[in-house]
Design a protein around this motif. Structure first.
Motif, PDB file in Angstrom:
ATOM      1  N   TYR A  67      -5.718  -2.856   8.321  1.00  0.00           N
ATOM      2  CA  TYR A  67      -4.920  -4.073   8.162  1.00  0.00           C
ATOM      3  C   TYR A  67      -4.290  -4.498   9.483  1.00  0.00           C
ATOM      4  CZ  TYR A  67      -5.424  -3.384   3.118  1.00  0.00           C
ATOM      5  OH  TYR A  67      -5.938  -3.233   1.847  1.00  0.00           O
ATOM      6  N   GLU A  68      -3.749  -3.539  10.222  1.00  0.00           N
ATOM      7  CA  GLU A  68      -3.112  -3.859  11.504  1.00  0.00           C
ATOM      8  C   GLU A  68      -4.132  -4.431  12.488  1.00  0.00           C
ATOM      9  OE1 GLU A  68      -1.173  -0.134  12.364  1.00  0.00           O
ATOM     10  OE2 GLU A  68       0.251  -0.428  10.708  1.00  0.00           O
TER      11      GLU A  68
ATOM     12  N   TYR B 299       2.624  -5.399   4.157  1.00  0.00           N
ATOM     13  CA  TYR B 299       2.076  -6.121   5.301  1.00  0.00           C
ATOM     14  C   TYR B 299       1.971  -7.606   4.983  1.00  0.00           C
ATOM     15  CZ  TYR B 299       0.593  -1.698   7.467  1.00  0.00           C
ATOM     16  OH  TYR B 299       0.559  -0.472   8.051  1.00  0.00           O
TER      17      TYR B 299
ATOM     18  N   HIS C 166      -4.021   1.340   6.651  1.00  0.00           N
ATOM     19  CA  HIS C 166      -2.976   0.798   7.532  1.00  0.00           C
ATOM     20  C   HIS C 166      -3.596   0.348   8.852  1.00  0.00           C
ATOM     21  CE1 HIS C 166      -0.050   3.839   5.440  1.00  0.00           C
ATOM     22  NE2 HIS C 166      -0.487   2.930   4.611  1.00  0.00           N
ATOM     23  N   ARG C 167      -4.428   1.221   9.437  1.00  0.00           N
ATOM     24  CA  ARG C 167      -5.076   0.871  10.710  1.00  0.00           C
ATOM     25  C   ARG C 167      -5.963  -0.362  10.541  1.00  0.00           C
ATOM     26  NH1 ARG C 167      -5.445   6.486  10.770  1.00  0.00           N
ATOM     27  NH2 ARG C 167      -7.626   6.460  10.095  1.00  0.00           N
TER      28      ARG C 167
ATOM     29  N   LYS D 137       4.611   0.675   1.646  1.00  0.00           N
ATOM     30  CA  LYS D 137       4.422  -0.063   2.903  1.00  0.00           C
ATOM     31  C   LYS D 137       3.909  -1.453   2.560  1.00  0.00           C
ATOM     32  CE  LYS D 137       2.580   1.816   6.690  1.00  0.00           C
ATOM     33  NZ  LYS D 137       3.510   2.140   7.757  1.00  0.00           N
TER      34      LYS D 137
ATOM     35  N   GLU E 236       3.467  -5.181   9.602  1.00  0.00           N
ATOM     36  CA  GLU E 236       4.294  -4.525   8.596  1.00  0.00           C
ATOM     37  C   GLU E 236       5.599  -5.287   8.422  1.00  0.00           C
ATOM     38  OE1 GLU E 236       5.925  -0.111   7.276  1.00  0.00           O
ATOM     39  OE2 GLU E 236       4.757  -0.310   9.112  1.00  0.00           O
TER      40      GLU E 236
ATOM     41  N   THR F 268       0.854  -1.183   0.000  1.00  0.00           N
ATOM     42  CA  THR F 268       0.000   0.000   0.000  1.00  0.00           C
ATOM     43  C   THR F 268       0.892   1.236   0.000  1.00  0.00           C
ATOM     44  OG1 THR F 268      -1.897   1.044   1.097  1.00  0.00           O
ATOM     45  CG2 THR F 268      -0.254   0.013   2.531  1.00  0.00           C
TER      46      THR F 268
ATOM     47  N   ASP G 206       1.919   5.183   1.545  1.00  0.00           N
ATOM     48  CA  ASP G 206       1.936   5.914   2.814  1.00  0.00           C
ATOM     49  C   ASP G 206       0.654   6.713   3.017  1.00  0.00           C
ATOM     50  OD1 ASP G 206       4.454   5.024   3.532  1.00  0.00           O
ATOM     51  OD2 ASP G 206       5.479   6.703   2.572  1.00  0.00           O
TER      52      ASP G 206
END
Length: 162
Positions: free
Chosen positions: A131-132, A158, A128-129, A156, A138, A120, A122
């Protein structure tokens, strides 16, 4: 839950898929990209729905409002690609992103995949949130398998093991 159905991509969905993805890429995130820059979108069955891969759409009132793709890259690994949800159906009350990911993960598990990898930019902070929160960690670009289809805009990466 809602009147949104998650189902496998089928012929006839192409314009709906492009209609969701391109405006998000271009207008929301300022990525100068066209459908022609993404040949996978013109060949979804061959590119995604082969091997252990797949491609799913979220449909509301006969319109595609979300997409997610899984590209088999060999070695019991796959790349998560093209996860997009139209602005009007984002958020917990709709649960479209979670349902798309759940569908993909169930398929991956049933197919015997061991890891899902994604790239993905930046700029996609909410992604990002998401996926985490959903078990992705990461990883460094140098840790990507050689078979991973890296996009020029991706910065980035993951990984989620199954």
């Amino acid at each position: 839950m809602s009147d949104i159905v998650i189902r496998a991509f089928r012929p006839g969905d192409e314009q709906g898929v492009i209609g969701v993805i391109l405006p998000i890429q271009r207008e929301e995130f300022g990525v100068a990209i066209t459908a022609a820059d993404q040949p996978d979108l013109a060949a979804i069955p061959d590119f995604y729905q082969s091997g252990k891969g797949g491609f799913w759409v979220a449909v509301k009132d006969r319109h595609v409002v979300g997409t997610i793709g899984l590209k088999d890259i060999g070695g019991d690994e796959a790349a998560l690609r093209k996860m997009f949800v139209a602005a009007e159906v984002r958020g917990k009350e709709f649960g479209v992103a979670a349902r798309l990911l759940d569908t993909l993960m169930a398929h991956a598990s049933n197919a015997g995949l061991k890891a899902i990898i994604l790239g993905t930019t930046d700029k996609f902070l909410a992604a990002h949130r998401f996926y985490e929160k959903n078990g992705f960690v990461e990883i460094a670009a140098e840790d990507l398998p050689a078979s991973f289809p890296r996009m020029a805009v991706d910065t980035k990466f993951y990984l989620r093991t199954i």
